[in-house]
Design an enzyme around this catalytic site. Structure first.
Site, PDB file in Angstrom:
ATOM      1  N   ASP A  31      -3.287  -8.530 -19.053  1.00 11.74           N
ATOM      2  CA  ASP A  31      -4.709  -8.222 -19.266  1.00 11.74           C
ATOM      3  C   ASP A  31      -5.287  -7.620 -17.988  1.00 11.74           C
ATOM      4  OD1 ASP A  31      -6.555  -9.518 -21.787  1.00 11.74           O
ATOM      5  OD2 ASP A  31      -7.625  -8.513 -20.146  1.00 11.74           O
ATOM      6  N   ARG A  35     -12.728  -6.937 -21.008  1.00  9.78           N
ATOM      7  CA  ARG A  35     -13.747  -7.596 -21.827  1.00  9.78           C
ATOM      8  C   ARG A  35     -14.662  -8.465 -20.966  1.00  9.78           C
ATOM      9  NH1 ARG A  35     -13.668  -9.873 -27.124  1.00  9.78           N
ATOM     10  NH2 ARG A  35     -15.052 -11.642 -27.250  1.00  9.78           N
ATOM     11  N   ASN A 118      -9.596   4.139 -23.056  1.00 11.02           N
ATOM     12  CA  ASN A 118      -8.818   2.896 -22.974  1.00 11.02           C
ATOM     13  C   ASN A 118      -7.929   2.741 -24.208  1.00 11.02           C
ATOM     14  OD1 ASN A 118      -8.426   0.087 -21.668  1.00 11.02           O
ATOM     15  ND2 ASN A 118      -8.800  -0.310 -23.820  1.00 11.02           N
ATOM     16  N   THR A 144      -7.726  -2.264 -37.909  1.00  9.58           N
ATOM     17  CA  THR A 144      -8.921  -2.872 -38.486  1.00  9.58           C
ATOM     18  C   THR A 144      -9.162  -2.366 -39.904  1.00  9.58           C
ATOM     19  OG1 THR A 144     -11.333  -2.929 -38.330  1.00  9.58           O
ATOM     20  CG2 THR A 144     -10.259  -1.153 -37.167  1.00  9.58           C
ATOM     21  N   SER A 179     -17.691   3.545 -37.124  1.00 12.28           N
ATOM     22  CA  SER A 179     -18.141   3.498 -35.720  1.00 12.28           C
ATOM     23  C   SER A 179     -17.108   4.227 -34.878  1.00 12.28           C
ATOM     24  CB  SER A 179     -18.259   2.055 -35.213  1.00 12.28           C
ATOM     25  OG  SER A 179     -16.979   1.543 -34.862  1.00 12.28           O
ATOM     26  N   TYR A 181     -15.588   2.977 -32.255  1.00 15.37           N
ATOM     27  CA  TYR A 181     -14.490   2.019 -32.048  1.00 15.37           C
ATOM     28  C   TYR A 181     -13.506   2.087 -33.218  1.00 15.37           C
ATOM     29  CZ  TYR A 181     -12.245  -2.326 -33.285  1.00 15.37           C
ATOM     30  OH  TYR A 181     -11.335  -3.235 -33.751  1.00 15.37           O
ATOM     31  N   HIS A 182     -14.033   2.012 -34.440  1.00 16.34           N
ATOM     32  CA  HIS A 182     -13.136   2.037 -35.600  1.00 16.34           C
ATOM     33  C   HIS A 182     -12.372   3.367 -35.673  1.00 16.34           C
ATOM     34  CE1 HIS A 182     -15.908  -1.253 -36.990  1.00 16.34           C
ATOM     35  NE2 HIS A 182     -14.792  -1.749 -37.453  1.00 16.34           N
ATOM     36  N   LYS A 185      -9.285   3.384 -33.696  1.00 13.88           N
ATOM     37  CA  LYS A 185      -8.191   2.667 -34.369  1.00 13.88           C
ATOM     38  C   LYS A 185      -7.478   3.587 -35.365  1.00 13.88           C
ATOM     39  CE  LYS A 185      -8.743  -1.644 -32.802  1.00 13.88           C
ATOM     40  NZ  LYS A 185      -7.785  -2.709 -32.538  1.00 13.88           N
ATOM     41  N   GLU A 328     -24.576   2.372 -42.112  1.00 11.81           N
ATOM     42  CA  GLU A 328     -23.495   1.889 -42.980  1.00 11.81           C
ATOM     43  C   GLU A 328     -24.063   1.666 -44.376  1.00 11.81           C
ATOM     44  OE1 GLU A 328     -22.249  -2.009 -41.517  1.00 11.81           O
ATOM     45  OE2 GLU A 328     -24.304  -2.757 -41.530  1.00 11.81           O
TER      46      GLU A 328
HETATM   47  N1  USQ Z   1     -23.927  -7.789 -39.445  1.00  5.36           N
HETATM   48  C1  USQ Z   1     -25.188  -8.263 -39.801  1.00  5.36           C
HETATM   49  N2  USQ Z   1     -25.862  -8.991 -38.869  1.00  5.36           N
HETATM   50  C2  USQ Z   1     -25.360  -9.272 -37.630  1.00  5.36           C
HETATM   51  C3  USQ Z   1     -24.089  -8.782 -37.282  1.00  5.36           C
HETATM   52  C4  USQ Z   1     -23.401  -8.034 -38.210  1.00  5.36           C
HETATM   53  O1  USQ Z   1     -25.676  -8.044 -40.902  1.00  5.36           O
HETATM   54  O2  USQ Z   1     -26.039  -9.941 -36.842  1.00  5.36           O
HETATM   55  C5  USQ Z   1     -23.153  -7.017 -40.416  1.00  5.36           C
HETATM   56  C6  USQ Z   1     -22.718  -5.651 -39.885  1.00  5.36           C
HETATM   57  O3  USQ Z   1     -23.735  -4.697 -40.065  1.00  5.36           O
HETATM   58  C7  USQ Z   1     -21.455  -5.406 -40.698  1.00  5.36           C
HETATM   59  C8  USQ Z   1     -20.868  -6.803 -40.924  1.00  5.36           C
HETATM   60  O4  USQ Z   1     -21.942  -7.719 -40.680  1.00  5.36           O
HETATM   61  O5  USQ Z   1     -21.768  -4.837 -41.934  1.00  5.36           O
HETATM   62  C9  USQ Z   1     -19.706  -7.146 -40.032  1.00  5.36           C
HETATM   63  O6  USQ Z   1     -20.107  -6.967 -38.693  1.00  5.36           O
HETATM   64  P1  USQ Z   1     -19.293  -7.555 -37.454  1.00  5.36           P
HETATM   65  O7  USQ Z   1     -20.104  -7.307 -36.222  1.00  5.36           O
HETATM   66  O8  USQ Z   1     -18.851  -8.952 -37.731  1.00  5.36           O
HETATM   67  O9  USQ Z   1     -17.940  -6.683 -37.505  1.00  5.36           O
HETATM   68  P2  USQ Z   1     -17.607  -5.228 -36.945  1.00  5.36           P
HETATM   69  O10 USQ Z   1     -18.634  -4.657 -36.063  1.00  5.36           O
HETATM   70  O11 USQ Z   1     -17.187  -4.396 -38.111  1.00  5.36           O
HETATM   71  O12 USQ Z   1     -16.326  -5.487 -36.033  1.00  5.36           O
HETATM   72  C10 USQ Z   1     -15.571  -6.693 -36.073  1.00  5.36           C
HETATM   73  C11 USQ Z   1     -14.750  -6.804 -34.799  1.00  5.36           C
HETATM   74  C12 USQ Z   1     -13.757  -5.662 -34.730  1.00  5.36           C
HETATM   75  C13 USQ Z   1     -12.918  -5.651 -36.009  1.00  5.36           C
HETATM   76  C14 USQ Z   1     -13.810  -5.578 -37.233  1.00  5.36           C
HETATM   77  C15 USQ Z   1     -13.076  -5.688 -38.530  1.00  5.36           C
HETATM   78  O13 USQ Z   1     -15.598  -6.792 -33.670  1.00  5.36           O
HETATM   79  O14 USQ Z   1     -12.944  -5.800 -33.573  1.00  5.36           O
HETATM   80  O15 USQ Z   1     -12.043  -4.551 -35.980  1.00  5.36           O
HETATM   81  O16 USQ Z   1     -14.731  -6.682 -37.201  1.00  5.36           O
HETATM   82  S1  USQ Z   1     -13.824  -4.728 -39.821  1.00  5.36           S
HETATM   83  O17 USQ Z   1     -15.249  -5.016 -39.857  1.00  5.36           O
HETATM   84  O18 USQ Z   1     -13.197  -5.067 -41.078  1.00  5.36           O
HETATM   85  O19 USQ Z   1     -13.624  -3.341 -39.478  1.00  5.36           O
END
Ligand code: USQ
Length: 382
Positions: A31, A35, A118, A144, A179, A181-182, A185, A328
């Site tokens: 590491d 983070r 990164n 992801t 996003s 970030y996504h 990936k 979104e």
């Molecule tokens: N959300 C809310 N309120 C909040 C936080 C989030 O409504 O306070 C919503 C977001 O808008 C989103 C959902 O909840 O629609 C999920 O958000 P999240 O912050 O839990 O997840 P995300 O930003 O997508 O990213 C997280 C991880 C990332 C991983 C991803 C999997 O940080 O590393 O890759 O989840 S996924 O979402 O399936 O792409």
């Protein structure tokens, strides 16, 4: 198996390292504290203090008898990568070493370019290092579910069989991330797929949904071994955030309509999925893709579950829809396949009231450390 964990200090990397040693594997961790440094810079420290990686490795070795070599350095630097691979000679690599936050990647130009550089440099260096030093090694890469976005058709497990003008071909399932970030990936997946085709690498790409949880089997009884627990808008995932908000008497921050649906999993299931993938590796020349989650929920459903769990503790949990800082779909079709890991032997831990209750108990112990200002900052996507 000799397993190298890249990003071994992280929310998932550290519990994975302990879990794999407890299952008889020889593990080394790498590491560069990216983070930790970003959290300090952005004033969004985790809920409780987490000892540095060497201190945690020391603690774990004393408790379990399993030592782990530690390499602190930047995997974007080839000299460091070479040193690590030559010293440890891994048979498998778990690649978590990425900037993992969608909101951070959307914060500003600096955060965006850091994320691109990164994530792509490390993935490329891992590919080159495997080719040069450990060509038989299996790469387990954390991708992801967000790579697929939210298409209006069923999401398959990595691949889509297309029939076009009377002919058929299998392609990577179309990706359209929500996003930057996504998007990095997706680029990782493309890089891996290219080099699988060119160099016969063996790769498993795990399309993981948002993870929640604090405890794993290895952390029981020793708080010094717990992973980071972020609840801020940048690094906290939604369930972990809602738990902290419930304890802090902060209305649960449902973004927009709250119909956003994702596939969720307990941190314990991440460890199972990674271990199962390692123990039954992909073949040479195979890019194997699994959708890594156990159940789907909308944000509204999650908020209601956390409220119900909070009520049992006498917390006065409010739910509040706020303007969505992200761009979104808030109301959409979502039906992703996820049978591959179950077939490998995954035994799911579901999001029960008991699981939520244990998280609430833990967070209550740290209630006085919650920084309410870190909960919502409104990083805008557009
Ligand atoms: N959300 C809310 N309120 C909040 C936080 C989030 O409504 O306070 C919503 C977001 O808008 C989103 C959902 O909840 O629609 C999920 O958000 P999240 O912050 O839990 O997840 P995300 O930003 O997508 O990213 C997280 C991880 C990332 C991983 C991803 C999997 O940080 O590393 O890759 O989840 S996924 O979402 O399936 O792409």
């Amino acid at each position: 198996m000799k397993i190298l964990i890249l990003g071994g200090d992280g929310y998932l990397g550290w519990p994975t390292a302990m879990n794999l040693t407890a299952h008889g594997h020889e593990v080394a961790v790498v590491d560069n504290y990216l983070r930790r440094n970003v959290c300090r810079e952005e004033d969004c420290e985790p809920l409780y203090k987490v000892p540095n990686l060497k201190a945690r490795v020391h603690q774990w070795a004393r408790q379990s008898g399993y030592p782990m070599p530690v390499f602190i350095g930047d995997l974007c630097q080839w000299d460091f990568v070479e040193t690590v691979f030559r010293a440890f000679e891994p048979e498998a690599i778990v690649h978590y070493a990425e900037q993992p936050s969608a909101p951070y990647s959307m914060l500003n130009r600096r955060a965006a370019t850091l994320t691109i550089k990164n994530n792509l440099d490390v993935t490329a260096n891992v590919i080159f290092a495997v080719r040069e030093f450990s060509p038989q090694a299996h790469i387990v890469k954390l991708g992801t579910m967000g790579e697929y976005g939210t298409p209006n058709i069923d999401i398959e497990e990595g691949w889509l069989d297309i029939k076009h003008k009377g002919r058929r071909h299998k392609f990577l399932y179309p990706r359209q991330a929500g996003s930057l970030y996504h998007t990095t990936k997706i680029m990782d997946t493309d890089l891996l797929w290219f080099y699988v085709r060119m160099w016969d690498l063996r790769v498993t790409d795990l399309m993981q949904g948002p993870v929640y949880g604090i405890h794993t089997d290895e952390t029981e009884g020793n708080a010094q071994l717990l992973p980071f627990f972020n609840y801020d808008e940048l690094f906290g995932t939604v369930v972990n955030r809602f738990i902290v908000q419930a304890v802090a008497d902060y209305p649960l921050t449902v973004f927009g309509k709250g119909g956003q649906t994702r596939g969720y999993l307990n941190i314990k299931d991440t460890l199972q999925c990674v271990r199962l993938s390692l123990e039954k590796p992909a073949d040479p020349g195979e890019l194997r893709i699994f959708n890594q989650f156990v159940e789907t929920f909308s944000v509204n459903e999650l908020a209601q579950r956390v409220k119900d769990a909070g009520d049992l503790f006498g917390l006065n949990v409010q739910i509040k829809s706020i303007e969505n800082p992200r761009k979104e779909a808030e109301d959409h079709y979502y039906n992703p396949a996820h049978t591959g890991l179950l077939e490998l032997g995954l035994k799911p831990n579901y999001l029960s009231q008991d699981v939520l209750g244990k998280m609430i108990e833990k967070v209550l112990q740290h209630k006085s450390s919650i920084n309410r200002d870190a909960i919502f900052r409104g990083v805008k996507w557009a």
